[in-house]
Design an enzyme around this catalytic site. Structure first.
Site, PDB file in Angstrom:
ATOM      1  N   HIS A   1       0.817  -1.220   0.000  1.00 54.50           N
ATOM      2  CA  HIS A   1       0.000   0.000   0.000  1.00 54.50           C
ATOM      3  C   HIS A   1       0.854   1.275   0.000  1.00 54.50           C
ATOM      4  O   HIS A   1       0.519   2.242   0.705  1.00 54.50           O
ATOM      5  CB  HIS A   1      -0.969   0.010   1.194  1.00 54.50           C
ATOM      6  N   CYS A   2       1.921   1.268  -0.756  1.00 49.05           N
ATOM      7  CA  CYS A   2       2.837   2.432  -0.829  1.00 49.05           C
ATOM      8  C   CYS A   2       3.344   2.828   0.559  1.00 49.05           C
ATOM      9  O   CYS A   2       3.586   4.006   0.824  1.00 49.05           O
ATOM     10  CB  CYS A   2       2.185   3.637  -1.501  1.00 49.05           C
ATOM     11  N   ALA A   3       3.464   1.846   1.473  1.00 48.25           N
ATOM     12  CA  ALA A   3       3.891   2.159   2.843  1.00 48.25           C
ATOM     13  C   ALA A   3       4.887   1.103   3.308  1.00 48.25           C
ATOM     14  O   ALA A   3       4.679   0.421   4.312  1.00 48.25           O
ATOM     15  CB  ALA A   3       2.672   2.210   3.766  1.00 48.25           C
TER      16      ALA A   3
END
Ligand SMILES: Cc1ncc(COP(=O)(O)O)c(C=O)c1O
Length: 216
Positions: free
Chosen positions: A172-174
């Site tokens: 999640h782009c994290a």
């Protein structure tokens, strides 16, 4: 310190009442396809006095006031920043989406997501999942990320998909947060105005089926 603040509202505006004047935001971006609008639609809010001080970043039709051989003058905002033919159809679609959300009321949108997130956290925890993020619904949004019985989120998502349950697996782009949580990825159920508690039940039932498939 006199800094200009730009808020990325892509995940904030679709889910919460936002008053740019009350929050004293200098610039706010929105992404249309995350709030029921078409892809390639969106918007940038800016304080008028800041927009007036800024130069155009593109040249084209409708942004010109006067053109001379040695200089040009431009229209004021927003035209100065809307060179050429805009994404007219997409932005009309986004305006319809905004009207629809305002008719429901952003307070009601937020409440609905809190109800679904609260119910999902309870049911997922009962089912043996580790749910990440705060339990206090005032401190979290309507997206619920979890880890389920050591089944990799990509495998889990594929099996849930066979039951018509669509979740998002991945980092999640994290990636930094994933490392902090000690997991390679999470499975995320994201709720919006059209989701129901029955769909949370369907997710939990599909998890049980996945548990059997993977012998977990
Ligand atoms: C916080 C945030 N900002 C920006 C974006 C990108 O928006 P867009 O898909 O409209 O380029 C995303 C998309 O995932 C996002 O979550």
């Amino acid at each position: 310190v006199g800094a200009v603040v730009v808020v990325d509202g892509a995940q904030l505006v679709p889910h919460n009442p936002v008053d740019v004047a009350d929050l004293d935001i200098d610039f706010l971006t929105i992404s249309g396809h995350k709030m029921l609008g078409p892809t390639a639609s969106g918007g940038l809010y800016g304080k008028l006095e800041l927009l007036e001080r800024m130069d155009p970043f593109l040249g084209g039709g409708e942004m010109i006031m006067e053109v001379h051989l040695d200089h040009s003058t431009f229209k004021g905002p927003p035209w100065k920043f809307e060179a050429g033919t805009m994404n007219i159809a997409q932005e009309i679609g986004l305006a319809a989406a905004i009207d629809y959300l305002q008719e429901i009321g952003m307070d009601a949108v937020r409440e609905h997501e809190k109800e679904l997130a609260g119910y999902a956290i309870e049911r997922l925890t009962e089912a043996g999942a580790t749910v990440f993020g705060p339990r206090d619904l005032e401190l979290r949004g309507g997206a619920v990320s979890f880890w389920y019985r050591d089944i990799h989120p990509h495998d889990l998502a594929q099996v849930l998909d066979q039951d018509g349950v669509c979740v998002r697996p991945g980092h999640h782009c994290a990636q930094i947060l994933m490392r902090r949580l000690g997991v390679p990825a999470t499975t995320r159920a994201s709720f919006y105005v059209y989701n129901t508690t029955e769909e949370v039940d369907a997710l939990v039932a599909a998890l049980e089926k996945a548990r059997r498939v993977f012998g977990a």
